[in-house]
Design a protein around this motif. Structure first.
Motif, PDB file in Angstrom:
ATOM      1  N   THR A   4       0.857  -1.178   0.000  1.00 57.08           N
ATOM      2  CA  THR A   4       0.000   0.000   0.000  1.00 57.08           C
ATOM      3  C   THR A   4       0.897   1.232   0.000  1.00 57.08           C
ATOM      4  OG1 THR A   4      -1.681  -1.189   1.245  1.00 57.08           O
ATOM      5  CG2 THR A   4      -1.838   1.220   1.197  1.00 57.08           C
ATOM      6  N   PRO A   5       0.961   1.918  -1.135  1.00 56.48           N
ATOM      7  CA  PRO A   5       1.791   3.115  -1.203  1.00 56.48           C
ATOM      8  C   PRO A   5       1.190   4.253  -0.382  1.00 56.48           C
ATOM      9  CG  PRO A   5       1.164   2.360  -3.401  1.00 56.48           C
ATOM     10  CD  PRO A   5       0.360   1.596  -2.405  1.00 56.48           C
ATOM     11  N   PRO A   6       1.988   5.279  -0.102  1.00 47.32           N
ATOM     12  CA  PRO A   6       1.450   6.462   0.569  1.00 47.32           C
ATOM     13  C   PRO A   6       0.374   7.128  -0.296  1.00 47.32           C
ATOM     14  CG  PRO A   6       3.857   6.529   0.462  1.00 47.32           C
ATOM     15  CD  PRO A   6       3.415   5.367  -0.359  1.00 47.32           C
ATOM     16  N   PRO A   7      -0.568   7.857   0.327  1.00 52.72           N
ATOM     17  CA  PRO A   7      -1.667   8.478  -0.430  1.00 52.72           C
ATOM     18  C   PRO A   7      -1.218   9.358  -1.597  1.00 52.72           C
ATOM     19  CG  PRO A   7      -2.097   8.615   1.916  1.00 52.72           C
ATOM     20  CD  PRO A   7      -0.711   8.066   1.767  1.00 52.72           C
ATOM     21  N   ASP A   8      -0.131  10.121  -1.424  1.00 56.39           N
ATOM     22  CA  ASP A   8       0.316  10.980  -2.522  1.00 56.39           C
ATOM     23  C   ASP A   8       0.826  10.154  -3.706  1.00 56.39           C
ATOM     24  OD1 ASP A   8       2.523  10.270  -0.826  1.00 56.39           O
ATOM     25  OD2 ASP A   8       3.734  11.810  -1.815  1.00 56.39           O
ATOM     26  N   VAL A   9       1.401   8.998  -3.433  1.00 54.23           N
ATOM     27  CA  VAL A   9       1.856   8.117  -4.506  1.00 54.23           C
ATOM     28  C   VAL A   9       0.654   7.517  -5.219  1.00 54.23           C
ATOM     29  CG1 VAL A   9       3.120   5.981  -5.019  1.00 54.23           C
ATOM     30  CG2 VAL A   9       4.063   7.641  -3.390  1.00 54.23           C
ATOM     31  N   ILE A  10      -0.355   7.099  -4.455  1.00 48.53           N
ATOM     32  CA  ILE A  10      -1.575   6.552  -5.053  1.00 48.53           C
ATOM     33  C   ILE A  10      -2.208   7.585  -5.975  1.00 48.53           C
ATOM     34  CG2 ILE A  10      -3.943   5.802  -4.570  1.00 48.53           C
ATOM     35  CD1 ILE A  10      -2.826   4.365  -2.084  1.00 48.53           C
ATOM     36  N   ASP A  11      -2.279   8.838  -5.541  1.00 44.41           N
ATOM     37  CA  ASP A  11      -2.834   9.899  -6.389  1.00 44.41           C
ATOM     38  C   ASP A  11      -2.052  10.021  -7.694  1.00 44.41           C
ATOM     39  OD1 ASP A  11      -4.846  10.494  -4.616  1.00 44.41           O
ATOM     40  OD2 ASP A  11      -3.817  12.233  -3.740  1.00 44.41           O
ATOM     41  N   GLY A  12      -0.734   9.952  -7.605  1.00 44.84           N
ATOM     42  CA  GLY A  12       0.102  10.054  -8.794  1.00 44.84           C
ATOM     43  C   GLY A  12      -0.039   8.869  -9.738  1.00 44.84           C
TER      44      GLY A  12
END
Length: 173
Positions: A4-12
């Motif tokens: 589970t990547p960090p939220p900012d990575v998921i957004d990207g």
């Protein structure tokens, strides 16, 4: 390995995830239409390498067993994922569909290990067809049922995994 990547990575990664879920939905659509032995469909994230910090989106259509039976259907299923990804990218970024399909085919060829290009080539050869002929035959299967691809992609994106029963229900078979 799923992470589970960090939220900012998921957004990207959202644009890439959208392409992956459409790609996998294309595979699932054609596999279900041809009654191939689907196990499940899933999408997730993976982290590259032991000491790296980059993430990627992964997707896979699992079958209950690998077989050389039904080579045409297997080849069409492989091509359908690439086509669905290209249709999605065209809707998002524009461009001509033949160019988008060519780009998606090239990009899938760059993947190491077992990839759609290798699978399409193997099963096309067993079916006595060229890769181009397989893509030509798979195109209407995807385009004529694009709303079903969209439905599968949306559900896969929301849940991360669809079992065979759910895939067949969405496809209507």
């Amino acid at each position: 390995m799923a992470v589970t990547p960090p939220p900012d990575v998921i957004d990207g990664l959202r644009p890439n995830r959208a392409s992956v879920v459409h790609h996998e939905a294309g595979h699932a659509l054609v596999a279900a239409l041809h009654d191939l032995p689907i196990k499940h469909l899933e999408v997730g994230y993976a982290k590259g390498g032991l000491f790296t910090t980059w993430y990627t989106v992964t997707g896979v259509l699992r079958m209950t067993h690998d077989t050389d039976d039904n080579p045409l259907e297997q080849a069409l299923t492989g091509a359908a994922g690439v086509i669905a990804e290209a249709v999605h990218r065209r809707a998002v970024d524009g461009g001509r569909l033949p160019a988008r399909i060519k780009e998606a085919r090239r990009r899938n060829n760059d993947v190491e290990g077992l990839n759609d290009k290798k699978l399409v080539a193997k099963y096309a050869r067993l079916a006595g067809l060229s890769d181009d002929k397989v893509f030509e035959r798979a195109l209407p299967l995807v385009l004529d049922r694009w709303s079903t691809v969209e439905d599968l992609a949306a559900e896969l994106d929301a849940t991360g995994k669809l079992d065979a029963r759910r895939i067949r229900r969405v496809v209507g078979v």
